[in-house]
Design a protein around this motif. Structure first.
Motif, PDB file in Angstrom:
ATOM      1  N   ALA A 180     -13.124  71.584  28.632  1.00 22.87           N
ATOM      2  CA  ALA A 180     -11.935  70.913  28.103  1.00 22.87           C
ATOM      3  C   ALA A 180     -12.091  70.503  26.647  1.00 22.87           C
ATOM      4  CB  ALA A 180     -11.590  69.722  28.979  1.00 22.87           C
ATOM      5  N   PRO A 181     -13.174  69.789  26.294  1.00 20.86           N
ATOM      6  CA  PRO A 181     -13.331  69.446  24.877  1.00 20.86           C
ATOM      7  C   PRO A 181     -13.439  70.675  23.997  1.00 20.86           C
ATOM      8  CG  PRO A 181     -14.865  68.211  26.247  1.00 20.86           C
ATOM      9  CD  PRO A 181     -14.224  69.245  27.117  1.00 20.86           C
ATOM     10  N   ALA A 182     -14.083  71.689  24.515  1.00 19.66           N
ATOM     11  CA  ALA A 182     -14.240  72.892  23.686  1.00 19.66           C
ATOM     12  C   ALA A 182     -12.881  73.527  23.405  1.00 19.66           C
ATOM     13  CB  ALA A 182     -15.150  73.886  24.407  1.00 19.66           C
ATOM     14  N   ARG A 183     -12.029  73.558  24.455  1.00 15.14           N
ATOM     15  CA  ARG A 183     -10.703  74.147  24.244  1.00 15.14           C
ATOM     16  C   ARG A 183      -9.869  73.306  23.287  1.00 15.14           C
ATOM     17  NH1 ARG A 183     -11.289  75.654  29.667  1.00 15.14           N
ATOM     18  NH2 ARG A 183     -10.405  73.689  30.392  1.00 15.14           N
ATOM     19  N   ALA A 184      -9.977  71.977  23.460  1.00 14.62           N
ATOM     20  CA  ALA A 184      -9.232  71.083  22.573  1.00 14.62           C
ATOM     21  C   ALA A 184      -9.711  71.251  21.126  1.00 14.62           C
ATOM     22  CB  ALA A 184      -9.407  69.640  23.032  1.00 14.62           C
ATOM     23  N   GLN A 185     -11.036  71.402  21.005  1.00  9.45           N
ATOM     24  CA  GLN A 185     -11.613  71.579  19.669  1.00  9.45           C
ATOM     25  C   GLN A 185     -11.091  72.871  19.029  1.00  9.45           C
ATOM     26  OE1 GLN A 185     -15.845  71.484  19.931  1.00  9.45           O
ATOM     27  NE2 GLN A 185     -16.066  70.268  18.096  1.00  9.45           N
ATOM     28  N   ARG A 186     -11.026  73.915  19.878  1.00 11.92           N
ATOM     29  CA  ARG A 186     -10.536  75.192  19.356  1.00 11.92           C
ATOM     30  C   ARG A 186      -9.080  75.065  18.926  1.00 11.92           C
ATOM     31  NH1 ARG A 186     -13.661  77.640  23.367  1.00 11.92           N
ATOM     32  NH2 ARG A 186     -11.916  77.722  24.798  1.00 11.92           N
ATOM     33  N   ARG A 187      -8.275  74.350  19.766  1.00 13.40           N
ATOM     34  CA  ARG A 187      -6.864  74.182  19.422  1.00 13.40           C
ATOM     35  C   ARG A 187      -6.721  73.429  18.105  1.00 13.40           C
ATOM     36  NH1 ARG A 187      -5.864  73.561  25.020  1.00 13.40           N
ATOM     37  NH2 ARG A 187      -6.143  71.312  24.862  1.00 13.40           N
ATOM     38  N   ARG A 188      -7.548  72.363  17.949  1.00 17.44           N
ATOM     39  CA  ARG A 188      -7.488  71.584  16.706  1.00 17.44           C
ATOM     40  C   ARG A 188      -7.862  72.442  15.510  1.00 17.44           C
ATOM     41  NH1 ARG A 188      -9.522  67.352  19.774  1.00 17.44           N
ATOM     42  NH2 ARG A 188     -11.648  67.778  19.133  1.00 17.44           N
ATOM     43  N   LEU A 189      -8.874  73.274  15.703  1.00 16.55           N
ATOM     44  CA  LEU A 189      -9.338  74.126  14.612  1.00 16.55           C
ATOM     45  C   LEU A 189      -8.229  75.082  14.181  1.00 16.55           C
ATOM     46  CD1 LEU A 189     -11.651  75.113  12.809  1.00 16.55           C
ATOM     47  CD2 LEU A 189     -12.275  76.700  14.637  1.00 16.55           C
ATOM     48  N   PHE A 190      -7.572  75.722  15.161  1.00 18.80           N
ATOM     49  CA  PHE A 190      -6.500  76.653  14.835  1.00 18.80           C
ATOM     50  C   PHE A 190      -5.354  75.927  14.141  1.00 18.80           C
ATOM     51  CE2 PHE A 190      -8.057  79.316  18.570  1.00 18.80           C
ATOM     52  CZ  PHE A 190      -8.842  80.099  17.739  1.00 18.80           C
ATOM     53  N   ALA A 191      -5.027  74.729  14.614  1.00 16.34           N
ATOM     54  CA  ALA A 191      -3.956  73.957  13.998  1.00 16.34           C
ATOM     55  C   ALA A 191      -4.312  73.625  12.553  1.00 16.34           C
ATOM     56  CB  ALA A 191      -3.695  72.681  14.789  1.00 16.34           C
ATOM     57  N   ASN A 192      -5.546  73.224  12.319  1.00 17.24           N
ATOM     58  CA  ASN A 192      -5.988  72.885  10.962  1.00 17.24           C
ATOM     59  C   ASN A 192      -5.920  74.098  10.045  1.00 17.24           C
ATOM     60  OD1 ASN A 192      -6.411  70.260  11.669  1.00 17.24           O
ATOM     61  ND2 ASN A 192      -8.607  70.494  12.011  1.00 17.24           N
ATOM     62  N   ALA A 213      -3.955  76.642  10.393  1.00 19.00           N
ATOM     63  CA  ALA A 213      -2.543  76.958  10.143  1.00 19.00           C
ATOM     64  C   ALA A 213      -1.974  76.037   9.063  1.00 19.00           C
ATOM     65  CB  ALA A 213      -1.752  76.825  11.444  1.00 19.00           C
ATOM     66  N   VAL A 214      -2.288  74.738   9.168  1.00 16.03           N
ATOM     67  CA  VAL A 214      -1.795  73.783   8.173  1.00 16.03           C
ATOM     68  C   VAL A 214      -2.365  74.113   6.803  1.00 16.03           C
ATOM     69  CG1 VAL A 214      -1.909  71.373   7.430  1.00 16.03           C
ATOM     70  CG2 VAL A 214      -1.347  71.923   9.806  1.00 16.03           C
ATOM     71  N   ALA A 215      -3.658  74.396   6.759  1.00 15.34           N
ATOM     72  CA  ALA A 215      -4.297  74.708   5.475  1.00 15.34           C
ATOM     73  C   ALA A 215      -3.690  75.957   4.864  1.00 15.34           C
ATOM     74  CB  ALA A 215      -5.802  74.900   5.686  1.00 15.34           C
ATOM     75  N   ALA A 216      -3.408  76.958   5.730  1.00 13.45           N
ATOM     76  CA  ALA A 216      -2.811  78.194   5.225  1.00 13.45           C
ATOM     77  C   ALA A 216      -1.415  77.920   4.683  1.00 13.45           C
ATOM     78  CB  ALA A 216      -2.757  79.229   6.349  1.00 13.45           C
ATOM     79  N   ALA A 217      -0.669  77.068   5.388  1.00 11.76           N
ATOM     80  CA  ALA A 217       0.689  76.745   4.931  1.00 11.76           C
ATOM     81  C   ALA A 217       0.646  76.019   3.593  1.00 11.76           C
ATOM     82  CB  ALA A 217       1.391  75.890   5.990  1.00 11.76           C
ATOM     83  N   VAL A 218      -0.252  75.044   3.472  1.00 11.00           N
ATOM     84  CA  VAL A 218      -0.371  74.293   2.221  1.00 11.00           C
ATOM     85  C   VAL A 218      -0.771  75.220   1.084  1.00 11.00           C
ATOM     86  CG1 VAL A 218      -1.740  72.534   1.035  1.00 11.00           C
ATOM     87  CG2 VAL A 218      -0.840  72.091   3.334  1.00 11.00           C
ATOM     88  N   ALA A 219      -1.734  76.097   1.377  1.00 13.74           N
ATOM     89  CA  ALA A 219      -2.185  77.025   0.339  1.00 13.74           C
ATOM     90  C   ALA A 219      -1.035  77.934  -0.084  1.00 13.74           C
ATOM     91  CB  ALA A 219      -3.363  77.855   0.865  1.00 13.74           C
ATOM     92  N   GLY A 220      -0.237  78.340   0.884  1.00 13.92           N
ATOM     93  CA  GLY A 220       0.902  79.193   0.582  1.00 13.92           C
ATOM     94  C   GLY A 220       1.915  78.492  -0.309  1.00 13.92           C
ATOM     95  N   VAL A 221       2.206  77.245   0.024  1.00 11.44           N
ATOM     96  CA  VAL A 221       3.159  76.465  -0.776  1.00 11.44           C
ATOM     97  C   VAL A 221       2.645  76.305  -2.197  1.00 11.44           C
ATOM     98  CG1 VAL A 221       4.103  74.142  -1.085  1.00 11.44           C
ATOM     99  CG2 VAL A 221       4.207  75.258   1.165  1.00 11.44           C
ATOM    100  N   ILE A 222       1.348  75.975  -2.301  1.00  9.22           N
ATOM    101  CA  ILE A 222       0.761  75.786  -3.630  1.00  9.22           C
ATOM    102  C   ILE A 222       0.829  77.084  -4.430  1.00  9.22           C
ATOM    103  CG2 ILE A 222      -1.421  75.388  -4.850  1.00  9.22           C
ATOM    104  CD1 ILE A 222      -2.058  73.340  -2.614  1.00  9.22           C
TER     105      ILE A 222
END
Lengths: 169, 195
Positions: free
Chosen positions: A76-88, A90-99
């Motif tokens: 469970a923690p591993a899956r949650a960690q993976r989900r958080r990583l993917f979300a991060n 995605a956010v970083a990619a979006a921010v980089a794209g905007v910049i």
């Protein structure tokens, strides 16, 4: 008839099927003629067969239950960690794209505002004068690296007089 | 019965947290591993804990298994190491003799369809193995019951093939003695000379 008895270890190896073909044939030929060795081998084979027939102990399901609980707890923690990583990511990619896009457009605008547009063939020099007087719309440091690349592309691909009338508001 | 390629696939899934894969591997392989652990340690209750540890290794991806169709051998290698580690711990705590005295291995029974004579044979084998050093009984079990080759056993245990072969044949000799099985006369003598 082979009247020499194989040594006991050889008979053991025969029973355990560890002998090569030639040795096995040799022992088998001896057994055909020697009732003593034949009985000995048969007794050992029967004993080992009985040992192999021993039923395996029933499994304690609680051991499996403990393992599955642990697996869930660890998974469970591993899956949650993976989900958080993917979300991060995605956010970083979006921010980089905007910049990137912001910088791109800002650089383009600054280029248009501060520097004379490339002179198209046959175009009057004064045609670019209004653009030179325009206020820069982005910090120079922000758009500078992009401007060079874009300016080249701009001239090469769009090097027509019409570009001078383009505004980037 | 799970074939080696399927076992590899299930092992990968179990490491990734797949519960059905772990359960299937456990139900397929745990009984034999547990029987080995009981033989190698002589302690049924401790064997359950060691079995748990073995499958925990599998689940956590420890032990370096990379597939190649040798899952069963790899799993038994984990069991060999688990039994050895326990023996080492007990020795270091000077509790081995006491522990063995308190928890004698119950003799397992042959299948119900085995004859009374076979049951008696198994009883004698169990008694004979209980008198032997654990590494002899363990080698005998891996070779006879699990039918690993000496090479595979050497890879699993780290012991030389010759040593393992010697342990197995020594155990068989003891078995013959106990069963009062004649293995014929010493090599070099003819039947006529022996009569």
């Amino acid at each position: 008839m082979n009247d020499r008895h194989p040594i006991p270890e050889r008979l053991d190896a025969y029973v355990l099927e560890e002998l090569g073909n030639a040795a096995r044939r040799e022992v088998a030929a001896h057994l055909d003629d020697c009732s003593t060795c034949r009985e000995s081998v048969a007794a050992l084979q029967a004993a080992l067969a009985a040992y192999r027939s021993v039923e395996l102990a029933p499994l304690a399901e609680r051991t499996l239950d403990r393992l599955l609980l642990l697996q869930r707890a660890q998974g469970a923690p591993a899956r949650a960690q993976r989900r958080r990583l993917f979300a991060n990511i995605a956010v970083a990619a979006a921010v980089a794209g905007v910049i990137f896009v912001g910088g791109f457009w800002a650089g383009l605008a600054a280029q248009d505002a501060r520097s004379p547009a490339p002179e198209p063939l046959g175009a009057p020099v004064r045609a670019s004068a209004p653009a030179q007087s325009a206020e820069p719309r982005a910090p120079a440091s922000f758009g500078t690296p992009l401007r060079v690349t874009f300016a080249v592309a701009h001239v090469d691909r769009l090097g027509s007089p019409a570009i001078q009338d383009t505004t980037w508001n | 019965m799970i074939d080696p390629q399927e076992a590899d696939r299930l092992a990968l899934l179990a490491r990734q947290g797949d519960a059905p894969a772990l359960a299937r591997l456990y139900r397929e392989f745990a009984p034999a591993v547990l029987a080995y652990l009981r033989r190698a340690t002589g302690e049924p209750s401790a064997s359950e804990d060691l079995l748990h540890d073995v499958f925990l290794h599998l689940m956590q991806g420890r032990g370096g298994y990379t597939g190649r169709g040798r899952f069963r051998q790899w799993l038994f290698a984990l069991a060999v190491n688990a039994a050895r580690d326990r023996a080492r711990r007990l020795r270091s705590q000077s509790r081995l003799a006491e522990s063995l005295a308190q928890a004698p291995t119950p003799a397992p029974l042959p299948s119900a369809d085995v004859s009374i004579a076979a049951r008696e044979t198994v009883r004698q084998i169990e008694a004979m193995l209980a008198d032997l050093p654990a590494e002899y009984a363990a080698a005998f079990h891996l070779r006879v019951r699990e039918e690993f080759t000496y090479r595979e056993m050497a890879e699993m245990t780290g012991d030389p093939e010759g040593t393992l072969r010697s342990r197995v044949h020594h155990t068989l000799k003891r078995l013959r003695d106990r069963l009062a099985v004649s293995t014929g006369r010493p090599e070099g003598k003819t039947e006529s000379e022996m009569s």
